[in-house]
Design a protein around this motif. Structure first.
Motif, PDB file in Angstrom:
ATOM      1  N   THR A  99       0.970  -1.214   0.078  1.00  0.00           N
ATOM      2  CA  THR A  99       0.072   0.067  -0.097  1.00  0.00           C
ATOM      3  C   THR A  99       0.647   1.334  -0.075  1.00  0.00           C
ATOM      4  N   PHE A 100       1.960   1.172  -0.874  1.00  0.00           N
ATOM      5  CA  PHE A 100       2.842   2.317  -0.955  1.00  0.00           C
ATOM      6  C   PHE A 100       2.519   3.367  -2.002  1.00  0.00           C
ATOM      7  N   THR A 101       1.934   4.540  -1.927  1.00  0.00           N
ATOM      8  CA  THR A 101       1.137   5.073  -2.920  1.00  0.00           C
ATOM      9  C   THR A 101       2.240   6.213  -3.449  1.00  0.00           C
ATOM     10  N   GLN A 102       1.837   6.849  -4.566  1.00  0.00           N
ATOM     11  CA  GLN A 102       2.927   7.919  -4.907  1.00  0.00           C
ATOM     12  C   GLN A 102       3.057   8.697  -4.041  1.00  0.00           C
ATOM     13  N   GLU A 103       2.072   9.455  -3.300  1.00  0.00           N
ATOM     14  CA  GLU A 103       2.397  10.474  -2.287  1.00  0.00           C
ATOM     15  C   GLU A 103       3.360  10.052  -1.344  1.00  0.00           C
ATOM     16  N   ASP A 104       3.080   8.878  -0.863  1.00  0.00           N
ATOM     17  CA  ASP A 104       4.405   8.139   0.169  1.00  0.00           C
ATOM     18  C   ASP A 104       5.592   8.248  -0.563  1.00  0.00           C
ATOM     19  N   ILE A 105       5.779   8.032  -1.827  1.00  0.00           N
ATOM     20  CA  ILE A 105       7.215   7.863  -2.430  1.00  0.00           C
ATOM     21  C   ILE A 105       7.670   9.263  -2.450  1.00  0.00           C
ATOM     22  N   ASP A 106       6.678  10.332  -2.651  1.00  0.00           N
ATOM     23  CA  ASP A 106       7.361  11.656  -2.864  1.00  0.00           C
ATOM     24  C   ASP A 106       7.566  12.044  -1.364  1.00  0.00           C
ATOM     25  N   ARG A 107       6.879  11.796  -0.503  1.00  0.00           N
ATOM     26  CA  ARG A 107       7.349  12.060   1.031  1.00  0.00           C
ATOM     27  C   ARG A 107       8.706  11.424   1.433  1.00  0.00           C
ATOM     28  N   ALA A 108       8.927  10.245   0.985  1.00  0.00           N
ATOM     29  CA  ALA A 108      10.025   9.527   1.373  1.00  0.00           C
ATOM     30  C   ALA A 108      11.210   9.786   0.813  1.00  0.00           C
ATOM     31  N   VAL A 109      11.036  10.403  -0.755  1.00  0.00           N
ATOM     32  CA  VAL A 109      12.331  10.937  -1.382  1.00  0.00           C
ATOM     33  C   VAL A 109      12.563  12.496  -0.682  1.00  0.00           C
ATOM     34  N   VAL A 110      11.737  13.074  -0.368  1.00  0.00           N
ATOM     35  CA  VAL A 110      12.012  14.524   0.313  1.00  0.00           C
ATOM     36  C   VAL A 110      12.958  14.319   1.607  1.00  0.00           C
ATOM     37  N   TYR A 111      12.247  13.384   2.114  1.00  0.00           N
ATOM     38  CA  TYR A 111      12.939  12.917   3.629  1.00  0.00           C
ATOM     39  C   TYR A 111      14.350  12.522   3.257  1.00  0.00           C
ATOM     40  N   LEU A 112      14.557  11.523   2.478  1.00  0.00           N
ATOM     41  CA  LEU A 112      15.851  10.898   2.313  1.00  0.00           C
ATOM     42  C   LEU A 112      16.703  11.739   1.436  1.00  0.00           C
ATOM     43  N   PHE A 113      16.287  12.778   0.811  1.00  0.00           N
ATOM     44  CA  PHE A 113      17.273  13.478  -0.079  1.00  0.00           C
ATOM     45  C   PHE A 113      16.633  15.222  -0.077  1.00  0.00           C
ATOM     46  N   PRO A 114      16.856  15.473   1.433  1.00  0.00           N
ATOM     47  CA  PRO A 114      16.605  16.811   1.265  1.00  0.00           C
ATOM     48  C   PRO A 114      17.328  18.035   0.209  1.00  0.00           C
ATOM     49  N   SER A 115      16.676  18.593  -0.417  1.00  0.00           N
ATOM     50  CA  SER A 115      17.239  19.535  -1.358  1.00  0.00           C
ATOM     51  C   SER A 115      17.055  20.970  -1.048  1.00  0.00           C
ATOM     52  N   GLY A 116      17.981  21.743  -1.112  1.00  0.00           N
ATOM     53  CA  GLY A 116      17.984  23.096  -0.803  1.00  0.00           C
ATOM     54  C   GLY A 116      17.753  24.125  -2.268  1.00  0.00           C
ATOM     55  N   LEU A 117      17.305  23.238  -3.452  1.00  0.00           N
ATOM     56  CA  LEU A 117      17.234  23.906  -4.566  1.00  0.00           C
ATOM     57  C   LEU A 117      15.805  24.639  -4.696  1.00  0.00           C
ATOM     58  N   LYS A 127       9.228   8.816  -9.994  1.00  0.00           N
ATOM     59  CA  LYS A 127       7.651   8.605 -10.614  1.00  0.00           C
ATOM     60  C   LYS A 127       7.854   7.596 -11.572  1.00  0.00           C
ATOM     61  N   HIS A 128       6.473   7.110 -11.929  1.00  0.00           N
ATOM     62  CA  HIS A 128       6.232   6.247 -12.742  1.00  0.00           C
ATOM     63  C   HIS A 128       6.707   6.758 -14.064  1.00  0.00           C
ATOM     64  N   PRO A 129       7.136   5.703 -14.942  1.00  0.00           N
ATOM     65  CA  PRO A 129       7.737   5.956 -16.346  1.00  0.00           C
ATOM     66  C   PRO A 129       6.802   6.843 -17.121  1.00  0.00           C
ATOM     67  N   ASP A 130       5.704   6.667 -16.898  1.00  0.00           N
ATOM     68  CA  ASP A 130       4.710   7.234 -17.975  1.00  0.00           C
ATOM     69  C   ASP A 130       4.765   8.980 -17.660  1.00  0.00           C
ATOM     70  N   HIS A 131       5.153   9.080 -16.526  1.00  0.00           N
ATOM     71  CA  HIS A 131       5.110  10.471 -16.194  1.00  0.00           C
ATOM     72  C   HIS A 131       6.520  11.196 -16.675  1.00  0.00           C
ATOM     73  N   ILE A 132       7.578  10.409 -16.799  1.00  0.00           N
ATOM     74  CA  ILE A 132       8.826  10.881 -17.087  1.00  0.00           C
ATOM     75  C   ILE A 132       9.232  10.799 -18.574  1.00  0.00           C
ATOM     76  N   PHE A 133       9.008   9.614 -18.876  1.00  0.00           N
ATOM     77  CA  PHE A 133       9.301   9.467 -20.511  1.00  0.00           C
ATOM     78  C   PHE A 133       8.255  10.090 -21.292  1.00  0.00           C
ATOM     79  N   PRO A 134       8.477  11.070 -22.305  1.00  0.00           N
ATOM     80  CA  PRO A 134       7.371  11.436 -22.979  1.00  0.00           C
ATOM     81  C   PRO A 134       6.717  10.323 -23.995  1.00  0.00           C
ATOM     82  N   LYS A 135       5.378  10.300 -24.124  1.00  0.00           N
ATOM     83  CA  LYS A 135       4.991   9.247 -24.769  1.00  0.00           C
ATOM     84  C   LYS A 135       5.347   9.138 -26.308  1.00  0.00           C
TER      85      LYS A 135
END
Lengths: 397, 413
Positions: A99-117, A127-135
């Motif tokens: 039950t690990f959703t995309q929001e959980d992934i985002d939160r985890a990534v923000v926690y593990l890789f805090p970015s100051g950018l 993210k899912h490849p469909d969101h990243i690679f253009p169709k």
């Protein structure tokens, strides 16, 4: 288990920092991080070396990667890696992989890789490849070189096939209508309710859907064809077909929160709200019945705002609603300068008055701009310039 | 937002006609002035109605003018109304008393109208009932900035002038403690400093306002100015004043002598003395003046201030002392200070201790209406929305019924 993973994370982090504007490199990188965690066999140094190799190669091919075609196999592999990486991430965070959703992934990534950018698109993302690679289109022809689609040689096969399909449906409807008219069963049905609260897809969205470039005239033609559907009576299938090309829009004003009225000891109704402007924060209590007395931080508003301009700002919400002498007000304000404080109080007053006023007037206030927080803040000073915009004096020599 | 759509052309023509007629008639009929002009400046819809019935109608809004131009007869009925100060009185009673913004307004409207307000009426009541055998009572007018303390003081001064008192009006004591160009060491007392320019201007104005007393009052001592000039005992006070005006070096001493003599002789009962000082917190505050060696001068070291302090002490009888606090010109005091304790400081408060404080506050709704009416009558408010209810509410909000603020706001309209 924690140590190597964290280190992977850290090593992966460097890549994001080095990563160019091409999102590909970063996305690939993070999957490598997830994939490397999966390895767990190799020593740290091996993993590090692997990473550096990938960095170098992707950086060299920056120009080429824009027109890179992704094969279906490649996308499938990326998808597998993404899913496995998702499960590993869930494991790392101590959550349930199922039950690990995309929001959980985002939160985890923000926690593990805090970015100051500051640029959100430059931060690490998973993210899912469909969101990243253009169709992209699969190869349109078979081994013998013969194209699959009958409209391939028109150049815009998906567009023309769509037009063809839509027109076919229109003809069907007309035929059915003529039949019904001949039989004499005429039922009146209006179609306007489908069109309210939604809009046609814009050209970019349609291009994305068809994975094909369109011209403005093509798009206009298509929309005109679809609009012919609204003049006729269609069945459920055709309506569903048309709805595919409409997007719903929420009416902006419905988002306005109206504060509930509160009642104090004497039974007088009052309403509180807050407002902000630049760095000033204001909290305001507006009483329902009163003389028009206003106190700011315990001081009369004439003394607190000696400048007429500030008092005009305070007057604006009351004057707009024609309630100039009818409410008493108590405000507390802090931060900012005198103009910012006046603006913050104005916003807070307008929001508080929403609860005393009809919905129409709330809409008018929103259109007048009384209920919008002013987003302008002080622009940052940039290096190499004297101020935010002002450059140093240009000297010819 | 929602504008009343009148008939603009009809309004303009009728309005100008009425206003023109009003201007002509106002010179002749003083009594009907208030009512007639008032009906002329009503909102557009009612003009047609008023053209028909010319009989004066008692309008629900307050009439802004009163025909009583003698402050002696001012009472509760005239509260909130403006009364006209005749031009001769202006020259004699107020050579230097009126604040500069008010003078500009007088010049624009070519008439000086003061509003009769409660604090002034209260003061007049007290003054009418003063017992001249008792020591002089001190009244302090205090209030927020711009509420009308100085003009109330002027009203009182006018009243006392009409009653034939001797007026010692110091228009702005704060002007004596700052921005003085030349300070001389006093001839009379070595530690003190003279201010010749201020003293001589004040003496000139004093002369214009109290001409008739200067010949009546006789000096009771001999004063030697320098080797050649002296004033004999028994000579009229006018001579001392002349001496001060002509010999600017001795002006400060002349002022000191005038004050001393008046104090001494006021208890005789021949005349009453009104000491009216505006900005009395200057006497006990700090100064911005420095000596040549950049050391700060305390107020006591200025001869004018020293003498004035003696005058304001209530150890004499036969008159009254009316004082005003002022934050506007005050030195080193925060903007929000308006109470006597804050502005006078401990020293000043103790020195003035038994006094009657009179609070001057913002306009009441009736007074506000009257003020707006007065401006409308003088065609001062040219904005279309000014005479409407909405316009009044806006002005009320923006100025919060503060007379000073209202005047500044209306200047733009």
């Amino acid at each position: 288990m924690a140590a190597p993973c964290v280190f992977c994370g850290a090593a992966g982090f460097y890549r994001f920092f080095l990563g160019s504007r091409v999102p590909l490199a970063q996305r690939q990188g993070i999957w490598k991080a997830a994939a490397a965690a999966e390895l767990q066999t190799g020593t740290r140094s091996q993993i590090v070396r692997l990473k550096h190799v990938t960095v170098v190669t992707t950086k060299k091919n920056v120009a080429a990667s824009r027109h890179e075609t992704y094969t279906a196999d490649f996308i499938k592999k990326q998808l597998e890696e993404f899913n496995i990486g998702k499960r590993h991430l869930a494991n790392m965070m101590g959550e349930d992989p199922e039950t690990f959703t995309q929001e959980d992934i985002d939160r985890a990534v923000v926690y593990l890789f805090p970015s100051g950018l500051f640029e959100k698109r430059a931060r690490p993302v998973m993210k899912h490849p469909d969101h990243i690679f253009p169709k992209q289109r699969a190869i349109q022809w078979g081994e013998d070189g013969r194209p699959f689609h009958f409209l391939f040689y028109t150049g815009k096969q998906s567009y023309y096939s769509l037009m063809h399909e839509a027109y076919g449906k229109l003809l069907d409807i007309e035929k059915r209508q003529n039949q019904l008219q001949a039989e004499g069963l005429d039922l009146e049905k209006t179609k306007t309710k489908d069109l309210i609260g939604s809009r046609w897809l814009i050209k970019e969205e349609l291009e994305e859907m068809l994975v094909e470039k369109l011209s403005d005239q093509d798009y206009a033609q298509f929309i005109r064809l679809l609009e012919r559907f609204s003049t006729l009576r269609c069945g459920a299938a055709e309506e569903e077909f048309v709805q595919r090309f409409r997007k719903s829009i929420t009416i902006q004003s419905k988002k306005q929160l109206i504060e509930p009225l509160q009642y104090d000891d004497q039974g007088m109704a009052f309403s509180t709200s807050e407002g902000k402007r630049k760095s000033a924060k204001a909290e305001v209590v507006v009483y329902e019945r009163g003389n028009g007395k206003i106190k700011v931080n315990g001081v009369d508003y004439l003394l607190y705002f000696p400048v007429t301009q500030d008092r005009e700002q305070l007057m604006f919400p009351f004057h707009f609603l024609d309630r100039l002498g009818k409410h008493d007000m108590n405000c507390t304000v802090s931060g900012g300068g005198r103009s910012a404080q006046a603006g913050a109080i104005r916003l807070a007053t307008a929001k508080a008055l929403c609860s005393f006023v009809t919905e129409d007037e709330v809409e008018w206030m929103r259109q007048a701009g009384l209920l919008t927080t002013d987003p302008r803040v002080r622009e940052r000073k940039k290096p190499g310039q004297e101020g935010a915009r002002r450059k140093f004096t240009w000297k010819k020599r | 937002m929602r504008e009343r759509s009148g008939t603009p052309n009809l309004h303009e023509s009728v309005g100008t006609m009425l206003k023109g007629m009003a201007r002509l008639i106002s010179r002749v009929h003083k009594l009907d002035r208030g009512r007639f002009l008032h009906t002329g400046t009503r909102i557009p819809q009612s003009i047609a109605g008023h053209l028909d019935n010319q009989a004066p109608v008692e309008s629900p809004r307050a009439i802004s003018r009163t025909s009583e131009s003698d402050p002696v007869k001012h009472g509760e009925q005239q509260e909130g109304q403006h009364y006209n100060i005749p031009h001769q009185d202006l020259k004699t009673v107020f050579p230097h008393g009126l604040p500069p913004r008010f003078l500009m307004q007088v010049k624009t409207f070519s008439e000086a109208c003061l509003m009769v307000r409660k604090p002034a009426l209260e003061l007049l009541q007290y003054l009418k009932n003063t017992n001249f055998a008792h020591p002089a009572v001190r009244y302090i007018l205090y209030g927020e900035k711009g509420t009308g303390k100085t003009l109330s003081l002027c009203h009182v001064v006018h009243f006392c002038a009409k009653q034939d008192w001797l007026i010692l009006h110091i228009p702005d004591a704060l002007r004596w403690v700052k921005n003085c160009r030349d300070l001389l060491q006093s001839t009379h007392n070595k530690q003190r400093l003279d201010q010749p320019l201020e003293a001589s201007t004040w003496l000139k104005n004093f002369k214009t306002s109290n001409e008739r007393f200067l010949s009546q009052i006789k000096v009771q001592e001999k004063y030697v100015w320098n080797k050649r000039e002296s004033t004999e005992k028994g000579s009229p006070l006018g001579e001392v004043v002349e001496q001060g005006i002509t010999r600017v070096r001795n002006a400060t001493d002349a002022v000191g002598i005038v004050l001393k003599e008046l104090k001494r002789q006021s208890s005789s009962g021949l005349f009453h003395v009104l000491v009216a000082v505006d900005g009395v917190n200057a006497l006990w505050g700090r100064t911005t003046l420095r000596r040549e060696d950049k050391s700060v001068i305390a107020p006591e070291e200025l001869a004018l201030i020293h003498n004035l302090r003696k005058m304001v002490k209530n150890d004499w009888n036969g008159g009254a002392i009316v004082l005003t606090l002022s934050q506007t010109g005050s030195l080193f005091k925060p903007r929000t200070a308006y109470l006597p304790q804050e502005l006078l400081g401990k020293e000043g408060f103790d020195a003035l201790d038994p006094f009657i404080p009179i609070l001057v506050s913002n306009y009441s709704p009736k007074e506000f209406e009257s003020c707006i009416q007065y401006y409308l009558e003088n065609n001062w408010l040219q904005h279309e929305k000014a005479p409407t209810e909405e316009g009044r509410k806006e002005l009320l909000f923006l100025s919060n019924a503060n007379p000073g603020q209202l005047e500044r706001l209306c200047a733009y309209l």
